[in-house]
Motif scaffolding. Structure first.
Motif, PDB file in Angstrom:
ATOM      1  N   LEU A 178       0.823  -1.207   0.000  1.00  0.00           N
ATOM      2  CA  LEU A 178       0.000   0.000   0.000  1.00  0.00           C
ATOM      3  C   LEU A 178       0.859   1.260   0.000  1.00  0.00           C
ATOM      4  N   ARG A 179       1.980   1.217   0.736  1.00  0.00           N
ATOM      5  CA  ARG A 179       2.897   2.365   0.767  1.00  0.00           C
ATOM      6  C   ARG A 179       3.469   2.641  -0.621  1.00  0.00           C
ATOM      7  N   GLU A 180       3.720   1.547  -1.347  1.00  0.00           N
ATOM      8  CA  GLU A 180       4.379   1.684  -2.651  1.00  0.00           C
ATOM      9  C   GLU A 180       3.432   2.192  -3.738  1.00  0.00           C
ATOM     10  N   ASP A 181       2.109   2.103  -3.490  1.00  0.00           N
ATOM     11  CA  ASP A 181       1.147   2.513  -4.508  1.00  0.00           C
ATOM     12  C   ASP A 181       0.824   4.002  -4.353  1.00  0.00           C
ATOM     13  N   GLY A 182       1.367   4.816  -5.243  1.00  0.00           N
ATOM     14  CA  GLY A 182       1.217   6.261  -5.130  1.00  0.00           C
ATOM     15  C   GLY A 182      -0.191   6.771  -5.425  1.00  0.00           C
ATOM     16  N   ARG A 183      -1.050   5.921  -5.996  1.00  0.00           N
ATOM     17  CA  ARG A 183      -2.382   6.388  -6.373  1.00  0.00           C
ATOM     18  C   ARG A 183      -3.377   6.350  -5.222  1.00  0.00           C
ATOM     19  N   LEU A 184      -3.047   5.579  -4.196  1.00  0.00           N
ATOM     20  CA  LEU A 184      -3.949   5.497  -3.038  1.00  0.00           C
ATOM     21  C   LEU A 184      -3.536   6.528  -1.992  1.00  0.00           C
ATOM     22  N   ASN A 185      -4.511   7.059  -1.286  1.00  0.00           N
ATOM     23  CA  ASN A 185      -4.221   7.959  -0.176  1.00  0.00           C
ATOM     24  C   ASN A 185      -4.103   7.102   1.093  1.00  0.00           C
ATOM     25  N   TYR A 186      -2.993   6.350   1.172  1.00  0.00           N
ATOM     26  CA  TYR A 186      -2.807   5.396   2.266  1.00  0.00           C
ATOM     27  C   TYR A 186      -2.215   6.089   3.489  1.00  0.00           C
ATOM     28  N   ILE A 187      -2.905   5.968   4.628  1.00  0.00           N
ATOM     29  CA  ILE A 187      -2.445   6.673   5.831  1.00  0.00           C
ATOM     30  C   ILE A 187      -1.752   5.744   6.831  1.00  0.00           C
ATOM     31  N   GLY A 188      -1.574   4.469   6.458  1.00  0.00           N
ATOM     32  CA  GLY A 188      -0.852   3.537   7.332  1.00  0.00           C
ATOM     33  C   GLY A 188      -1.763   2.739   8.249  1.00  0.00           C
ATOM     34  N   TYR A 189      -1.149   2.193   9.298  1.00  0.00           N
ATOM     35  CA  TYR A 189      -1.897   1.367  10.252  1.00  0.00           C
ATOM     36  C   TYR A 189      -2.868   2.205  11.062  1.00  0.00           C
ATOM     37  N   ILE A 190      -4.019   1.645  11.331  1.00  0.00           N
ATOM     38  CA  ILE A 190      -4.900   2.261  12.323  1.00  0.00           C
ATOM     39  C   ILE A 190      -5.369   1.178  13.298  1.00  0.00           C
ATOM     40  N   GLU A 191      -5.666   1.575  14.517  1.00  0.00           N
ATOM     41  CA  GLU A 191      -6.060   0.611  15.554  1.00  0.00           C
ATOM     42  C   GLU A 191      -7.579   0.557  15.714  1.00  0.00           C
ATOM     43  N   GLY A 192      -8.025  -0.440  16.470  1.00  0.00           N
ATOM     44  CA  GLY A 192      -9.453  -0.669  16.654  1.00  0.00           C
ATOM     45  C   GLY A 192     -10.234   0.566  17.094  1.00  0.00           C
ATOM     46  N   HIS A 193      -9.645   1.330  18.037  1.00  0.00           N
ATOM     47  CA  HIS A 193     -10.413   2.482  18.534  1.00  0.00           C
ATOM     48  C   HIS A 193     -10.455   3.638  17.531  1.00  0.00           C
ATOM     49  N   ASP A 194      -9.573   3.574  16.502  1.00  0.00           N
ATOM     50  CA  ASP A 194      -9.579   4.620  15.475  1.00  0.00           C
ATOM     51  C   ASP A 194     -10.723   4.453  14.474  1.00  0.00           C
ATOM     52  N   VAL A 195     -11.217   3.206  14.352  1.00  0.00           N
ATOM     53  CA  VAL A 195     -12.224   2.923  13.325  1.00  0.00           C
ATOM     54  C   VAL A 195     -13.441   3.821  13.508  1.00  0.00           C
ATOM     55  N   PHE A 196     -13.975   3.822  14.749  1.00  0.00           N
ATOM     56  CA  PHE A 196     -15.190   4.603  15.007  1.00  0.00           C
ATOM     57  C   PHE A 196     -14.886   6.072  15.309  1.00  0.00           C
ATOM     58  N   ALA A 197     -13.595   6.417  15.328  1.00  0.00           N
ATOM     59  CA  ALA A 197     -13.218   7.822  15.518  1.00  0.00           C
ATOM     60  C   ALA A 197     -13.073   8.512  14.160  1.00  0.00           C
ATOM     61  N   GLY A 198     -13.271   7.759  13.079  1.00  0.00           N
ATOM     62  CA  GLY A 198     -13.243   8.373  11.742  1.00  0.00           C
ATOM     63  C   GLY A 198     -11.861   8.806  11.285  1.00  0.00           C
ATOM     64  N   ARG A 199     -10.812   8.135  11.740  1.00  0.00           N
ATOM     65  CA  ARG A 199      -9.465   8.507  11.305  1.00  0.00           C
ATOM     66  C   ARG A 199      -9.229   8.152   9.840  1.00  0.00           C
ATOM     67  N   ALA A 200      -9.990   7.211   9.301  1.00  0.00           N
ATOM     68  CA  ALA A 200      -9.849   6.834   7.886  1.00  0.00           C
ATOM     69  C   ALA A 200     -11.226   6.764   7.245  1.00  0.00           C
ATOM     70  N   ASP A 201     -11.274   6.893   5.909  1.00  0.00           N
ATOM     71  CA  ASP A 201     -12.547   6.728   5.194  1.00  0.00           C
ATOM     72  C   ASP A 201     -12.771   5.271   4.810  1.00  0.00           C
TER      73      ASP A 201
END
Lengths: 328, 328
Positions: free
Chosen positions: A191-214
């Motif tokens: 995912l890091r190597e693919d420049g077309r995606l807006n990849y923000i890296g690892y996220i943890e369980g509590h981040d899911v419902f905090a809206g850190r990623a789409d």
């Protein structure tokens, strides 16, 4: 026809969708006499609704493999045939998820370059809705599978959700590079190597419902457990609230005062339970409503299918997947 | 010393524990001048508290392997040495989990027959508290690991929780026999074959917080995601509640009226965040408090350690594990 509840709630949802969407045309697939009987006493635009008979129903506990062997004439199969034959733009079902996926792959095929379709569900978060995939179609995933889920999820959110460059996160047990199992660490590199995606890296369980990623990517085992655990916590809190406000007369009085606020709040959390899940990677639109969903849940699944048809999700997905895979 | 917050909250928790438990003797391990300075202005029973100096602190982001190499003189290592040398009955830490586990294995060793220690956390449910393990010590688990977690978890709940025959569930994406990955299906067979466990079979994510089992077994990746997702949902609902009751003057007035009920409710859900996690499988008691836990969290972790000492968890665990493994 299949699903944990009587088909009545689904028929009501269909009629409601017909009413709300004036350019919608619906094909109800199932036991013709039963459906006709349900429809006989209600008034609706009969020119936009058709019944197609299916003589049998796949049980909710049937294995995907045996369901696939017995597919002919089943409501799921006949509904998918409508899409495969070009008579319908999408298939919405509340039936056996495994059977729907197995038959979907058989009837519609996956895109070239996509090894496995994924089930994607939209969940609420403090920063708008988040797409979580896979939700249980694949209990074991390679890093390539996870990478492909990211591509498909990102495309769905940008085409249907209107977010031009969705933030994609990979679900992990920590955010440091050394965390996680091998598949996740390898997927992180892809995912890091693919420049077309807006990849923000690892996220943890509590981040899911905090809206850190789409878009949040994980294997189907983890996604299924995460979503259902989240539902469980929501139910626990709701039940605790209800019982806390029943304990004394004064509290019961308070509960009446706060009822309107609470109703609105519950509704905003409800999507955890109610939203339809999209099958991504198939050459056609399939939306799965929760097996135990009521009229509201099935109505929302129909709405999701309409949005995907309007945005031509499979067409865009095909282009995007092809372009990215050619590049890689 | 380590942990995300200043050691002050942990010192306060220690003093509170001294106050509540009159037969408690505490050894505070860390920067001696700093701790002595914090203690200088407060009054407490100095005969029951000792400071043992440790010259350095393991960082929260340090890899377990490099932490292990640099262990000498670190507060975690010195604390574990107190247990290994018989000077202390248990070690409580809010530091780097991976480093604590790696050093714990090195200093205390695992029981014969236990391949890997697990981290077990107690979470609230509608039917009392539930022990969930593993919580992240092992991201990849074999069926044997899962089986051993079940034995250890069952023993902890029966000795500390006082439940004579705890119901043990295996976390899976469905309850049918065909569901899940290979490790889970094999573990299911091992657990079914063991007549000494009260094994109730597969349970799903939403069952965890519904209290269907007393012990829920899963690999560390899934357990970590499940717990943190649950925390995330609880936070989302709490934030939504707070903001819903801020929107109008009338609602703000209502929020004052319901504040006492809500405080009590939040407190009953708090254990998701605050309870200490037990390291099971080591020949000694180690309890990990959340890295970002406050005084309350660390106090509860000390309480958990006291309960485990009082019930002689390692002694019982050793007997039980040996008996079951000899039988199998």
């Amino acid at each position: 026809m299949s699903g944990d509840e009587s088909p009545r709630s689904r028929i009501r949802a269909a009629l409601r969708a017909l009413d709300v969407y004036s350019d919608l045309y619906l094909i109800l697939v199932g036991d013709h006499p039963l459906i006709a009987d349900e429809l006989s006493s209600v008034s609706f635009d009969r020119a936009r609704l058709e019944i197609v008979h299916a003589e049998k129903t796949i049980g909710m506990d049937e294995k995907p493999s045996s369901a696939l062997r017995a597919k002919e004439g089943s409501s799921i199969w006949v509904a998918l045939e409508q899409v495969a034959g070009g008579y319908a733009s999408a298939c919405v079902s509340a039936g056996n998820t495994g059977a729907l996926m197995a038959m979907g792959r058989f009837a519609l095929k996956t895109f070239v370059g996509i090894d496995r379709p994924a089930i994607a569900a939209s969940i609420p978060s403090s920063g708008g809705s988040v797409l979580l995939l896979d939700m249980g179609a694949n209990v074991d995933c390679s890093s390539t599978n996870l990478y492909q889920f990211a591509i498909m999820g990102s495309q769905l959110v940008s085409s249907v959700g209107g977010i031009s460059s969705p933030r994609v996160g990979l679900l992990n047990v920590g955010t440091e590079d050394i965390k996680g199992n091998e598949q996740v660490r390898l997927a992180n590199r892809l995912l890091r190597e693919d420049g077309r995606l807006n990849y923000i890296g690892y996220i943890e369980g509590h981040d899911v419902f905090a809206g850190r990623a789409d878009v949040v990517v994980c294997d189907g085992f983890v996604g299924n457990i995460a979503l259902k655990t989240g539902e469980g916590v929501a139910c626990l809190i709701r039940d605790s609230l209800v019982s806390a406000f029943q304990q004394t007369l004064w509290r019961r009085f308070l509960s009446l005062l706060i009822a309107p606020v609470m109703r609105k709040l519950y509704k905003s959390i409800d999507p955890v339970v109610y939203n339809g899940a999209s099958f991504l990677g198939l050459q056609g639109i399939v939306v799965k409503s929760h097996g135990d969903s009521n009229e509201e849940g099935f109505f929302r699944a129909i709405e999701e299918a309409i949005r995907e048809v309007d945005s031509d999700v499979p067409g865009r997905l095909a282009e995007e997947v092809e372009a990215i895979l050619r590049q890689g």
